[in-house]
Design a protein around this motif. Structure first.
Motif, PDB file in Angstrom:
ATOM      1  N   VAL A  54       0.853  -1.180   0.000  1.00  0.00           N
ATOM      2  CA  VAL A  54       0.000   0.000   0.000  1.00  0.00           C
ATOM      3  C   VAL A  54       0.892   1.235   0.000  1.00  0.00           C
ATOM      4  O   VAL A  54       1.954   1.244   0.625  1.00  0.00           O
ATOM      5  CB  VAL A  54      -0.989   0.007   1.189  1.00  0.00           C
ATOM      6  N   PHE A  55       0.453   2.235  -0.728  1.00  0.00           N
ATOM      7  CA  PHE A  55       1.215   3.466  -0.880  1.00  0.00           C
ATOM      8  C   PHE A  55       0.524   4.568  -0.077  1.00  0.00           C
ATOM      9  O   PHE A  55      -0.694   4.706  -0.118  1.00  0.00           O
ATOM     10  CB  PHE A  55       1.321   3.837  -2.356  1.00  0.00           C
ATOM     11  N   GLN A  56       1.328   5.348   0.630  1.00  0.00           N
ATOM     12  CA  GLN A  56       0.816   6.373   1.516  1.00  0.00           C
ATOM     13  C   GLN A  56       1.061   7.758   0.931  1.00  0.00           C
ATOM     14  O   GLN A  56       1.999   7.951   0.161  1.00  0.00           O
ATOM     15  CB  GLN A  56       1.487   6.239   2.892  1.00  0.00           C
ATOM     16  N   LYS A  57       0.232   8.724   1.327  1.00  0.00           N
ATOM     17  CA  LYS A  57       0.332  10.063   0.747  1.00  0.00           C
ATOM     18  C   LYS A  57       1.657  10.746   1.058  1.00  0.00           C
ATOM     19  O   LYS A  57       2.063  11.646   0.346  1.00  0.00           O
ATOM     20  CB  LYS A  57      -0.849  10.932   1.163  1.00  0.00           C
ATOM     21  N   ASN A  58       2.360  10.305   2.092  1.00  0.00           N
ATOM     22  CA  ASN A  58       3.651  10.901   2.434  1.00  0.00           C
ATOM     23  C   ASN A  58       4.801  10.327   1.600  1.00  0.00           C
ATOM     24  O   ASN A  58       5.957  10.610   1.864  1.00  0.00           O
ATOM     25  CB  ASN A  58       3.936  10.722   3.926  1.00  0.00           C
ATOM     26  N   GLY A  59       4.469   9.501   0.600  1.00  0.00           N
ATOM     27  CA  GLY A  59       5.484   8.914  -0.266  1.00  0.00           C
ATOM     28  C   GLY A  59       6.042   7.595   0.249  1.00  0.00           C
ATOM     29  O   GLY A  59       6.834   6.954  -0.435  1.00  0.00           O
ATOM     30  N   GLN A  60       5.633   7.188   1.437  1.00  0.00           N
ATOM     31  CA  GLN A  60       6.079   5.915   2.005  1.00  0.00           C
ATOM     32  C   GLN A  60       5.224   4.772   1.474  1.00  0.00           C
ATOM     33  O   GLN A  60       4.188   4.989   0.847  1.00  0.00           O
ATOM     34  CB  GLN A  60       5.982   5.954   3.535  1.00  0.00           C
ATOM     35  N   TRP A  61       5.635   3.564   1.749  1.00  0.00           N
ATOM     36  CA  TRP A  61       4.872   2.377   1.397  1.00  0.00           C
ATOM     37  C   TRP A  61       4.974   1.379   2.539  1.00  0.00           C
ATOM     38  O   TRP A  61       5.830   1.484   3.403  1.00  0.00           O
ATOM     39  CB  TRP A  61       5.367   1.752   0.090  1.00  0.00           C
ATOM     40  N   LEU A  62       4.061   0.418   2.515  1.00  0.00           N
ATOM     41  CA  LEU A  62       3.995  -0.604   3.547  1.00  0.00           C
ATOM     42  C   LEU A  62       3.537  -1.901   2.904  1.00  0.00           C
ATOM     43  O   LEU A  62       2.610  -1.888   2.089  1.00  0.00           O
ATOM     44  CB  LEU A  62       2.997  -0.173   4.628  1.00  0.00           C
ATOM     45  N   ASP A  63       4.188  -2.998   3.242  1.00  0.00           N
ATOM     46  CA  ASP A  63       3.745  -4.312   2.784  1.00  0.00           C
ATOM     47  C   ASP A  63       2.845  -4.925   3.837  1.00  0.00           C
ATOM     48  O   ASP A  63       3.060  -4.743   5.043  1.00  0.00           O
ATOM     49  CB  ASP A  63       4.943  -5.240   2.528  1.00  0.00           C
ATOM     50  N   GLU A  64       1.845  -5.650   3.373  1.00  0.00           N
ATOM     51  CA  GLU A  64       0.901  -6.338   4.253  1.00  0.00           C
ATOM     52  C   GLU A  64       0.729  -7.746   3.716  1.00  0.00           C
ATOM     53  O   GLU A  64       0.276  -7.925   2.585  1.00  0.00           O
ATOM     54  CB  GLU A  64      -0.433  -5.599   4.296  1.00  0.00           C
ATOM     55  N   THR A  65       1.092  -8.725   4.528  1.00  0.00           N
ATOM     56  CA  THR A  65       1.068 -10.122   4.097  1.00  0.00           C
ATOM     57  C   THR A  65       0.127 -10.922   4.981  1.00  0.00           C
ATOM     58  O   THR A  65       0.214 -10.850   6.214  1.00  0.00           O
ATOM     59  CB  THR A  65       2.484 -10.726   4.151  1.00  0.00           C
ATOM     60  N   VAL A  66      -0.755 -11.701   4.357  1.00  0.00           N
ATOM     61  CA  VAL A  66      -1.728 -12.509   5.091  1.00  0.00           C
ATOM     62  C   VAL A  66      -1.003 -13.642   5.805  1.00  0.00           C
ATOM     63  O   VAL A  66      -0.355 -14.475   5.169  1.00  0.00           O
ATOM     64  CB  VAL A  66      -2.807 -13.079   4.142  1.00  0.00           C
ATOM     65  N   SER A  67      -1.121 -13.665   7.137  1.00  0.00           N
ATOM     66  CA  SER A  67      -0.491 -14.728   7.921  1.00  0.00           C
ATOM     67  C   SER A  67      -1.519 -15.701   8.498  1.00  0.00           C
ATOM     68  O   SER A  67      -1.146 -16.770   8.978  1.00  0.00           O
ATOM     69  CB  SER A  67       0.388 -14.143   9.026  1.00  0.00           C
ATOM     70  N   GLU A  68      -2.793 -15.339   8.471  1.00  0.00           N
ATOM     71  CA  GLU A  68      -3.905 -16.237   8.811  1.00  0.00           C
ATOM     72  C   GLU A  68      -5.056 -15.906   7.882  1.00  0.00           C
ATOM     73  O   GLU A  68      -5.291 -14.732   7.589  1.00  0.00           O
ATOM     74  CB  GLU A  68      -4.400 -16.026  10.246  1.00  0.00           C
TER      75      GLU A  68
END
Length: 157
Positions: A54-68
């Motif tokens: 996911v991309f954030q308005k501050n130019g950062q990004w974050l990964d999100e991985t399904v673990s359950e």
């Protein structure tokens, strides 16, 4: 033991309709504040191991991985930045989306479980902010699911 912030509410749709939207991992920018986009990683689009950036308005990004993954009931995602672990201020972080039938409606709970860098004092100082963020995500998700209208002004959709 991790700290937790959660918020529960009722969505005015049957659980099957809510699940058909919730399992689509690309919809997060429609209800998570400050997101500007989402891209699925190679691999499964849903279920255990599915992953998105996911991309954030501050130019950062974050990964999100399904673990359950609990078909028809919800899932748990681990928040991380590639192989570097959770982003600051987190040492570890997970977000759970859970649903259950409530007659013609759906009971929904959003939860953030986390451990922070800096220990318990920092967790105590940030607890209200995390609770507010989780509540906003839950309320935005409800409104988006019920109306079809994006609830995040930063996402052009």
């Amino acid at each position: 033991m991790p700290s937790q912030a959660s918020h529960s509410l009722l969505i005015d749709l049957p659980v099957e309709q809510v699940w058909s939207k919730l399992r689509d991992l690309t919809l997060a920018p429609h209800y998570v504040p400050d997101l500007t986009g989402c891209q699925l990683h190679a691999g499964p689009e849903r279920g255990l191991g599915a992953s998105r950036r996911v991309f954030q308005k501050n130019g950062q990004w974050l990964d999100e991985t399904v673990s359950e993954w609990h078909e028809g009931e919800g899932f748990l995602i681990r928040l991380h930045r590639g192989d570097k672990g959770a982003p600051v201020p987190f040492r570890e972080a997970w977000f759970r989306y859970a649903i259950a039938s409530a007659g013609e409606r759906t009971a929904f709970t959003a939860s953030l479980s986390y451990r922070l860098r800096g220990g318990r004092l920092v967790e105590w100082l940030l607890a209200k902010a995390f609770a507010k963020a989780v509540k906003q995500i839950a309320e935005n998700l409800k409104t988006f699911y019920e109306s079809g209208q994006t609830q995040n002004r930063d996402f052009a959709g």
